[in-house]
Design an enzyme around this catalytic site. Sequence first.
Site, PDB file in Angstrom:
ATOM      1  N   ASP A  41     -12.668   3.735  22.099  1.00  0.00           N
ATOM      2  CA  ASP A  41     -13.462   2.894  21.186  1.00  0.00           C
ATOM      3  C   ASP A  41     -13.784   1.591  21.896  1.00  0.00           C
ATOM      4  O   ASP A  41     -13.162   1.244  22.904  1.00  0.00           O
ATOM      5  CB  ASP A  41     -12.673   2.610  19.899  1.00  0.00           C
ATOM      6  CG  ASP A  41     -13.458   1.727  18.935  1.00  0.00           C
ATOM      7  OD1 ASP A  41     -14.677   1.946  18.787  1.00  0.00           O
ATOM      8  OD2 ASP A  41     -12.880   0.806  18.348  1.00  0.00           O
ATOM      9  N   SER A  42     -14.722   0.852  21.325  1.00  0.00           N
ATOM     10  CA  SER A  42     -15.059  -0.463  21.872  1.00  0.00           C
ATOM     11  C   SER A  42     -13.884  -1.437  21.713  1.00  0.00           C
ATOM     12  O   SER A  42     -13.843  -2.461  22.372  1.00  0.00           O
ATOM     13  CB  SER A  42     -16.285  -1.017  21.158  1.00  0.00           C
ATOM     14  OG  SER A  42     -16.043  -1.077  19.766  1.00  0.00           O
TER      15      SER A  42
ATOM     16  N   CYS B  19     -15.988   5.508  18.732  1.00  0.00           N
ATOM     17  CA  CYS B  19     -16.902   4.397  18.441  1.00  0.00           C
ATOM     18  C   CYS B  19     -18.270   4.959  18.040  1.00  0.00           C
ATOM     19  O   CYS B  19     -18.902   5.672  18.821  1.00  0.00           O
ATOM     20  CB  CYS B  19     -17.034   3.548  19.703  1.00  0.00           C
ATOM     21  SG  CYS B  19     -18.196   2.197  19.556  1.00  0.00           S
TER      22      CYS B  19
ATOM     23  N   GLU C   2     -12.404  -7.999  12.150  1.00  0.00           N
ATOM     24  CA  GLU C   2     -11.609  -8.363  13.332  1.00  0.00           C
ATOM     25  C   GLU C   2     -10.862  -9.670  13.098  1.00  0.00           C
ATOM     26  O   GLU C   2      -9.754  -9.861  13.578  1.00  0.00           O
ATOM     27  CB  GLU C   2     -12.527  -8.539  14.554  1.00  0.00           C
ATOM     28  CG  GLU C   2     -13.064  -7.248  15.115  1.00  0.00           C
ATOM     29  CD  GLU C   2     -12.116  -6.598  16.113  1.00  0.00           C
ATOM     30  OE1 GLU C   2     -11.318  -7.300  16.738  1.00  0.00           O
ATOM     31  OE2 GLU C   2     -12.175  -5.365  16.234  1.00  0.00           O
TER      32      GLU C   2
ATOM     33  N   CYS D 183     -19.018   3.468  10.937  1.00  0.00           N
ATOM     34  CA  CYS D 183     -18.437   2.513  11.888  1.00  0.00           C
ATOM     35  C   CYS D 183     -16.921   2.622  11.827  1.00  0.00           C
ATOM     36  O   CYS D 183     -16.348   2.774  10.739  1.00  0.00           O
ATOM     37  CB  CYS D 183     -18.893   1.106  11.525  1.00  0.00           C
ATOM     38  SG  CYS D 183     -18.117  -0.183  12.508  1.00  0.00           S
TER      39      CYS D 183
ATOM     40  N   HIS E 251     -14.631   0.525  11.969  1.00  0.00           N
ATOM     41  CA  HIS E 251     -13.895  -0.510  11.238  1.00  0.00           C
ATOM     42  C   HIS E 251     -13.945  -0.342   9.712  1.00  0.00           C
ATOM     43  O   HIS E 251     -13.122  -0.920   9.015  1.00  0.00           O
ATOM     44  CB  HIS E 251     -14.464  -1.892  11.576  1.00  0.00           C
ATOM     45  CG  HIS E 251     -14.078  -2.380  12.941  1.00  0.00           C
ATOM     46  ND1 HIS E 251     -14.414  -1.691  14.080  1.00  0.00           N
ATOM     47  CD2 HIS E 251     -13.391  -3.477  13.333  1.00  0.00           C
ATOM     48  CE1 HIS E 251     -13.959  -2.359  15.131  1.00  0.00           C
ATOM     49  NE2 HIS E 251     -13.332  -3.439  14.704  1.00  0.00           N
TER      50      HIS E 251
HETATM   51  N1  DGL Z   1     -16.654   0.573  17.338  1.00  0.00           N
HETATM   52  C1  DGL Z   1     -17.913   0.082  16.824  1.00  0.00           C
HETATM   53  C2  DGL Z   1     -18.610   1.170  16.027  1.00  0.00           C
HETATM   54  O1  DGL Z   1     -17.960   2.038  15.481  1.00  0.00           O
HETATM   55  C3  DGL Z   1     -17.730  -1.148  15.948  1.00  0.00           C
HETATM   56  C4  DGL Z   1     -17.326  -2.373  16.719  1.00  0.00           C
HETATM   57  C5  DGL Z   1     -18.348  -2.768  17.758  1.00  0.00           C
HETATM   58  O2  DGL Z   1     -19.448  -3.242  17.411  1.00  0.00           O
HETATM   59  O3  DGL Z   1     -18.034  -2.566  18.921  1.00  0.00           O
HETATM   60  O4  DGL Z   1     -19.806   1.183  15.925  1.00  0.00           O
END
Ligand code: DGL
Length: 273
Positions: free
Chosen positions: A10-11, A73, A152, A184, A186
């Site tokens: 993930d990011s 992600c 976050e 997403c 999050h």
């Molecule tokens: N992991 C990203 C997503 O699911 C969310 C956080 C980001 O913008 O990196 O799109």
Amino acid sequence: VDPRPIGIFDSGAGGLTVLHECLVTMPHEDFVYLGDGERCPYGPRPAEEIQRFALELAGHLERQGVKLIVAACNSAAAAALPLLQERLTVPVVGVLAPEAHAAVQATRNRRIGVLATDATVESDRYANAIRALDAGCEVIQVACPTLVPLIEAGVTSTAAMDGAVRAYAAPLCRAGVDTVILGCTHYPLIRPVFERVFGRSTTLVFSADESAREVAETLERRGVENGRSRTGACRFLTTGSPEEFRALGERFLQLPVEAVEHVELETLERAAA
Ligand code: DGL
């Protein structure tokens, strides 16, 4: 029986929501989680940059000897899933298609909403995946750039969060959608906020749940599951601060995140070059 671990990237730490769903579904599997904390967020970045980052992260997981990679992600899956599947030897499961399928199954009025990052909405991948299954579906997408930074920062139970979700939901409610994809990593962390805003008459589809289902099915189909009587273990890697990752991880997962290994961005970039 295949004892190799499953790789998840993930990011940042948001993909731990996907790991959580995987642990619920496959407690007997081992996992290696790689978060790109140093370069998070991906949502506001151009697709070419996200593709490069995704190839670096997935390549690193492949070198760790994983048997399958989950692109947890949504922004990375939207920008890079076909590329990852072409370039890597191990199977790559991404969010997007499973949620599109779940949403098409759930909708009664064929109006589906999507809430996600800028990168995911701009890619149009959800709309395309839904229309590939039912060309008559109307898809209303809204980018939600303020939600990830609020989550976050731990600002999850405030009027600001409630107001932001209501504002992003308004166009979907006006369009009369009966199903919404929360696209997403999050968003499961603020599941109760979405549930209150949309109410019981709207079906909410969370990508983390759908990805875990897809991973379990893929392992079974390929005959590479680990022994079911064992308890799996997790290894955590981040390009960012291990301390911040641990704090976010423990809050997100409510699970002790013990050792967190730091991965240098240079190592990823050099290996991908
Ligand atoms: N992991 C990203 C997503 O699911 C969310 C956080 C980001 O913008 O990196 O799109």
